[in-house]
Design an enzyme around this catalytic site. Sequence first.
Site, PDB file in Angstrom:
ATOM      1  N   CYS A 105       0.810  -1.224   0.000  1.00 47.16           N
ATOM      2  CA  CYS A 105       0.000   0.000   0.000  1.00 47.16           C
ATOM      3  C   CYS A 105       0.839   1.268   0.000  1.00 47.16           C
ATOM      4  O   CYS A 105       0.304   2.369  -0.146  1.00 47.16           O
ATOM      5  CB  CYS A 105      -0.956  -0.004   1.187  1.00 47.16           C
ATOM      6  SG  CYS A 105      -2.081  -1.411   1.178  1.00 47.16           S
ATOM      7  N   HIS A 398      -9.737   2.400  -1.558  1.00 51.90           N
ATOM      8  CA  HIS A 398      -8.294   2.181  -1.449  1.00 51.90           C
ATOM      9  C   HIS A 398      -7.785   1.246  -2.544  1.00 51.90           C
ATOM     10  O   HIS A 398      -7.628   0.050  -2.339  1.00 51.90           O
ATOM     11  CB  HIS A 398      -7.986   1.596  -0.064  1.00 51.90           C
ATOM     12  CG  HIS A 398      -6.580   1.125   0.129  1.00 51.90           C
ATOM     13  ND1 HIS A 398      -5.477   1.801  -0.376  1.00 51.90           N
ATOM     14  CD2 HIS A 398      -6.073   0.034   0.756  1.00 51.90           C
ATOM     15  CE1 HIS A 398      -4.382   1.154  -0.053  1.00 51.90           C
ATOM     16  NE2 HIS A 398      -4.709   0.068   0.626  1.00 51.90           N
ATOM     17  N   CYS A 428       0.136   2.825   6.213  1.00 51.82           N
ATOM     18  CA  CYS A 428       0.591   1.504   6.639  1.00 51.82           C
ATOM     19  C   CYS A 428       0.626   0.587   5.422  1.00 51.82           C
ATOM     20  O   CYS A 428       0.048   0.904   4.377  1.00 51.82           O
ATOM     21  CB  CYS A 428      -0.343   0.928   7.704  1.00 51.82           C
ATOM     22  SG  CYS A 428      -2.050   0.698   7.138  1.00 51.82           S
TER      23      CYS A 428
END
EC number: 2.3.1.16
Length: 442
Positions: A105, A398, A428
Amino acid sequence: MDNYDSQNSSTKKNSSNREKVAVIGAVRTPFVKSFGVFENETALSLSLRVATELIARTGVQASEIDECIWGVVIPQTKNANLAREIVLFSGLPTTIAGFTLNKACNSSLQTAEIAADRILLGKNNLVLAGGVEVLSDVPIPFSDEARRFLTKMSRARSFKERLSLIGSVNPKWFLPKPPALAEPFTGLTMGEHAEIMTVKNNVSRSRQDELAYKSHINAAKASESGYFSDEIIPVWAGKDKNNFIDKDNMVRPDTTMESMAKLKPVFDKRNGTITAANSSPLTDGAAATLLASESYVKEKNIPILGYILDFITVGVDPNDQLLIGPAYAIPKILKRNNLTKDDIDVFEIHEAFAGQVLSCLDCMNNEKFCKEKLGMPLFGSIPPEKINIQGGAIAIGHPFGATGARLIGNALRITKRKKGRYALVAVCAAGGMGMAALLEAK
């Protein structure tokens, strides 16, 4: 990137003489629920949309772009090097090199960091950096047995040899294998790790639902106010390209705490607190930034959103708190730049799960954590009104490879609108990693 400035950190806060990396522009597609309106799109098609539109909007000369760096998390068998294919299929000059990376990510934050590094080293002046994820187009692998069989078939030299191979086939070999959702090192899913964090930090279900509720309400208000209009690039989607998508489609302005409370836990069905409502959804989308040296934008008289001042990457023990990276990265990057949390006008903290965000915030406000894990005094609490002002990934979505680039553009736009100076982005990532970026609005 360990440091963007060779000067002693005590001089950084007010330093204005050093070269900076400018953010000329940042755009994204609408972020939409996977397996929906973008089901006919690919990582390449969405990436082309943001890359070409960003260049057109900023008005830079395409021939002056030095490099294209792109992030994508789920491997794309169709695009061995997506970044280079963006260059070739968009009609950009073939002299522009490109490479693709995967840092979970953190991917498009990492593309921006590498671009900034190369600019500061004097290797590049202008770099296109971004990322994408299209889970609707995720490759579905077959078993190892099926792979070996197909390889042998392709190498067989006679009909007899092929017939013999066919006779050994087990149909079960060709049952599709869904993509692995668990962490390879721990064997647990992200959601299961988030559940561990909520228990360890005593984060209640009601607090998680409240954060998720605010994410949707803030995103809905920002959308209604037109605050996303500068960053979202509309996409004509669908099989016949007749579906016009110009808004994120997972924001729920009508959500309530009561409706969220009715949902059952997803990962720990008996005692868990994480639900579909307080987690980020599977998302398709792309985002891009255009970065340049400060001297380049001054010479060309190009308007900019702001500057990138610093990046930091941290690693944590995946068996402890897998997604706690921002709680390490935020205090460390501020200390390195001689800033405090009070100097930051806007915080964008990625919302993988509400419980993960709250765990990070609680840990930074825990004296024992700061002393033992950070080797620092108590960091303290961040005012809620400074965090994810226009909503976060729980509402907006996301796409793994695209989130970092979205946050850079979003944070700078909010900071400019508030007439602030500094913004901080923290994300994160799988594998027990975290990144933060320190930005300055112009």
